[in-house]
Design an enzyme around this catalytic site. Structure first.
Site, PDB file in Angstrom:
ATOM      1  N   CYS A  50      34.661  39.008  30.901  1.00 41.35           N
ATOM      2  CA  CYS A  50      33.990  37.752  31.252  1.00 41.35           C
ATOM      3  C   CYS A  50      34.155  37.428  32.723  1.00 41.35           C
ATOM      4  O   CYS A  50      33.414  36.634  33.276  1.00 41.35           O
ATOM      5  CB  CYS A  50      34.469  36.608  30.382  1.00 41.35           C
ATOM      6  SG  CYS A  50      36.212  36.657  30.034  1.00 41.35           S
ATOM      7  N   HIS A 100      41.465  49.001  44.703  1.00 42.44           N
ATOM      8  CA  HIS A 100      40.834  47.913  43.953  1.00 42.44           C
ATOM      9  C   HIS A 100      41.112  48.054  42.460  1.00 42.44           C
ATOM     10  O   HIS A 100      41.525  47.096  41.807  1.00 42.44           O
ATOM     11  CB  HIS A 100      39.335  47.904  44.236  1.00 42.44           C
ATOM     12  CG  HIS A 100      38.600  46.795  43.533  1.00 42.44           C
ATOM     13  ND1 HIS A 100      38.602  45.507  44.010  1.00 42.44           N
ATOM     14  CD2 HIS A 100      37.903  46.782  42.377  1.00 42.44           C
ATOM     15  CE1 HIS A 100      37.921  44.740  43.170  1.00 42.44           C
ATOM     16  NE2 HIS A 100      37.482  45.490  42.166  1.00 42.44           N
TER      17      HIS A 100
END
Lengths: 462, 267
Positions: A50, A100
């Site tokens: 989400c 990342h």
């Protein structure tokens, strides 16, 4: 061969965009297959939660790879044009892409830094990719490494405690409103990870009754069983609110589920007994106007975070430690990635062969000192041609396979066969049971809570 | 003896007030122990002073305003110590002890010969004692109300400061508020009834409708409505806190009225 990432997250895109782009589990296979069908895209993992949608990929050419994945993302949701999408995207390649991923896995990039949900989500994404065979040697190594880095961060720093402290803050606040939690009822609306954690904390503190409602009735029943509470039909929860002293809301809905009027009504029914409302949803599910309702105390995730700001210095220190850990681990992986490049491998192979040839020649020629120089040259030539013929096939194969999807595997094999330096980093895959429930459904038509399939599916080894 | 003890009490309550106010602003648990110790010592001295005074004065003499206020202050501290003993809510001291000190200083400021009322009847003692006990209840309700409003505001504005961490839970304060009024109201009612009976005996009329009597009745009515509202239509929490703060202002005005009138009759 480059590792790249293209994606967007809660830091770059509003929830409307994230929601549209999110790929539900049922469409994951199709999406992955489509991703790797683009030319130049060798491996791919799709992480969709989400809070982020990211595509990790191994590509031949960085720029071309960026373009392909952007295309892929735009195709994934047809109502979003490339122009709408681009401003929200970020692109990283090689070390930065790996960094990342490590940061994401270690929950350093999460909305709630230190929460554990993301690791489970990454594992699921990886498993999906494995089962659809869209990963290869590099991606497997990188993702597994990311998972092990995340575990290392969790055990070696206190970063996980920070996330816990948010639900701890909720309990602490509850105690400033209710002196005796034993007589209190908590109503759980939706069941996001943080809400469940907060509910667990409240139960541990002896809260009297637990009532649970989720859009999927069965899910509420399951949770009720787990928490020893009662399930409430979703249609009724607003009426039920008056009987709850503490209302914990965490759904995936993108609009306000509970309005100020709803709360006012509940407070009136309660004859002004105070109510404690906690909104852990992002975006918020309780109208902030509730703040103006007397005897109703609304706190959202930011308020709770503010509450735990006190030990900020310590938390920053922990985050720093985690970041350093990530940098260190990226270094290890970088070495391994380097070893996968063909040219250095061929050079190393030649050197290795040369070394063997040299040492054997030295030994033999030492004992043949009586031979004329011409003969000695002949022997040297013989040795050289044997060695060259021996490694020739390997070198040709390496060069020709370098651009195939198995290129890296060939390089890796060659390195192992010829005992070339830079052994790949070993990863420790101690399978701890990480809670891996997925985030909540992304649109209101989907069930409020999506249960993740059990992780008994056999894990395919690369 | 009584006077010395009284002065010692005042000194100790003063020290306790300073200490309790410092406790309000500092994260020091040791300070609460010190404050409590001083308060307890003050309470002992106060008890001795009251007993010595009672022994010294004749039973027939009407209670003076000085005595009434001193008794009020003593009761406040007693209630505080009882609540503290049961619930360990030190911060209550930061609110009640100053109130007790103010009441004690008011007592000291008035010459102890000023009687509460003209001697009319023996039931006067009963009237004054009951009224004062009722007032103690309202005073505690007032303190709980003030603390409630502060905590309510801190929670609403999300200021998690030292004060926030020290104030008890909202529902505890609301309960304290309710209990105090439930205890205080019947006592005041009895106080008013005994007062009326005394008046009937002395003057032949239950109520003479002078300002302080009228004001006392208005205050009584106000608390009656507050109590009724709480028990029937849910006037609790924030509204109850506001109402008790307003009601206590009425109580103070009545007391001032009584004192002024008594003072006037003496001089």
């Amino acid at each position: 061969m480059h590792v790249i990432v293209v994606g967007l997250s809660h830091k770059t895109a509003p929830v409307e965009i994230r929601e549209k782009l999110a790929v539900p589990g049922s469409r994951m296979g199709e999406a992955l297959t489509r991703l790797t069908s683009y030319s130049g895209v060798k491996e791919g993992v799709l992480l969709s939660t989400c809070n982020r949608v990211e595509v990790y990929s191994v590509v031949d050419d960085i720029e071309q790879g960026y373009g392909r994945i952007q295309e892929f993302l735009a195709d994934t949701h047809l109502s979003l044009s490339s122009e709408q999408l681009t401003p929200h995207l970020y692109w990283h390649a090689d070390d930065r892409a790996i960094t990342h991923l490590f940061r994401v896995a270690a929950s350093l990039d999460s909305m709630i830094v230190g929460e554990s949900q993301i690791l489970g989500q990454l594992k699921d994404a990886f498993e999906s990719a494995l089962s659809h065979k869209t990963t290869g040697l590099i991606m497997n190594k990188v993702v597994k490494k990311a998972i092990s880095v995340a575990k290392r961060v969790r055990t070696e720093t206190k970063i996980a405690e920070m996330a816990v402290s948010v639900s701890y803050a909720a309990v602490e606040l509850a105690k400033k409103i209710f002196s005796d939690l034993g007589q209190r009822t908590v109503l759980l609306v939706g069941a996001g990870e943080m809400a469940k954690l907060a509910a667990q904390h409240l139960i541990a503190q002896g809260v009297g009754q637990v009532r649970i409602t989720t859009r999927t009735p069965q899910h509420a029943v399951d949770l009720a069983e787990k928490f020893g509470g009662t399930a409430v039909p979703f249609e009724q929860y607003k009426d039920d609110m008056a009987s709850a002293d503490i209302v914990l809301v965490s759904t995936g809905a993108s609009h306000y589920l509970i309005s100020a009027d709803d709360v006012q009504r509940a407070v009136t029914v309660r004859m002004n007994r105070p109510m404690f409302l906690i909104d852990i949803s992002v975006p918020r599910n309780i109208d902030p106007a509730v703040r103006h309702v007397d005897n109703a105390f609304l706190f959202d995730i930011d308020d709770l975070k503010q509450r735990v700001e006190k030990n900020r210095a310590e938390r920053l220190q922990e985050a720093d430690k985690a970041e350093q850990l990530v940098v260190e681990e990226v270094g290890v992986l970088r070495e391994w990635m380097k070893s996968l490049e063909v040219t250095p491998t061929i050079v190393a192979l030649k050197q290795r062969a040369d070394e063997i040839k040299r040492s054997e020649l030295d030994k033999t020629l030492g004992r043949l000192a009586h031979l004329p120089a011409q003969d000695r040259e002949l022997i040297e030539g013989l040795a050289a041609s044997i060695v060259n013929k021996m490694i020739h096939g390997t070198m040709v194969t390496l060069k020709s396979e370098v651009n195939s999807s198995n290129g890296a595997a060939f390089v890796e094999s060659a390195r192992r066969f010829f005992s070339l330096e830079a052994a790949p980093p070993q990863d420790t895959r101690g399978e701890s049971a990480v809670d891996s429930s997925s985030c909540l459904a992304h649109d209101m038509n989907a069930p409020l809570v999506e249960q993740v399939p059990s992780r008994t599916a056999s894990r395919k080894q690369p | 003896m009584a006077v010395v003890c009284f002065m010692v009490t005042m000194g100790l309550y003063f020290a306790a007030t300073i200490s309790f106010l410092a406790y309000l602003l500092r994260r020091s648990e040791a300070l609460s122990k010190v404050s409590l110790g001083i308060t307890a010592a003050g309470f002992v001295a106060h008890t001795v002073a009251l007993v010595a005074r009672m022994v010294g004065s004749s039973a027939a003499a009407p209670p003076s305003v000085h005595e009434a206020l001193s008794f009020f202050s003593w009761m406040l501290i007693l209630v505080f110590l009882a609540v503290e003993f049961r619930h360990r809510i030190h911060v209550l001291g930061s609110f009640i002890v100053p109130l007790a000190l103010v009441s004690l200083i008011s007592a000291a400021a008035l010459p102890d010969t000023v009687p509460t009322l003209q001697p009319m009847f023996r039931t006067l003692w009963l009237h004054v004692t009951l009224s004062m006990l009722g007032t103690v209840g309202f005073a505690v309700a007032f303190v709980a109300g003030v603390m409630y409003l502060i905590q309510d505001r801190l929670l609403k504005s999300k200021r998690f400061n030292v004060l926030y961490s020290k104030l008890p839970a909202l529902d505890f304060l609301d309960d304290l508020n309710q209990q105090s009024i439930i205890l205080g109201f019947p006592l005041l009612t009895l106080g008013i009834i005994t007062g009326a009976i005394s008046a009937e005996f002395a003057k032949g009329a239950y109520v003479s409708w002078n300002p302080e009597q009228t004001w006392a009745l208005v205050t009584w009515l106000f608390y009656f409505v507050v109590l009724l509202g709480r028990l029937t239509v849910g006037w609790r929490a924030k509204r109850a806190a506001y109402l008790t703060v307003i009601g206590f202002a009425g109580v103070i005005l009545t007391l001032i009225g009584v004192v002024l009138k008594s003072y006037g009759t003496v001089s």
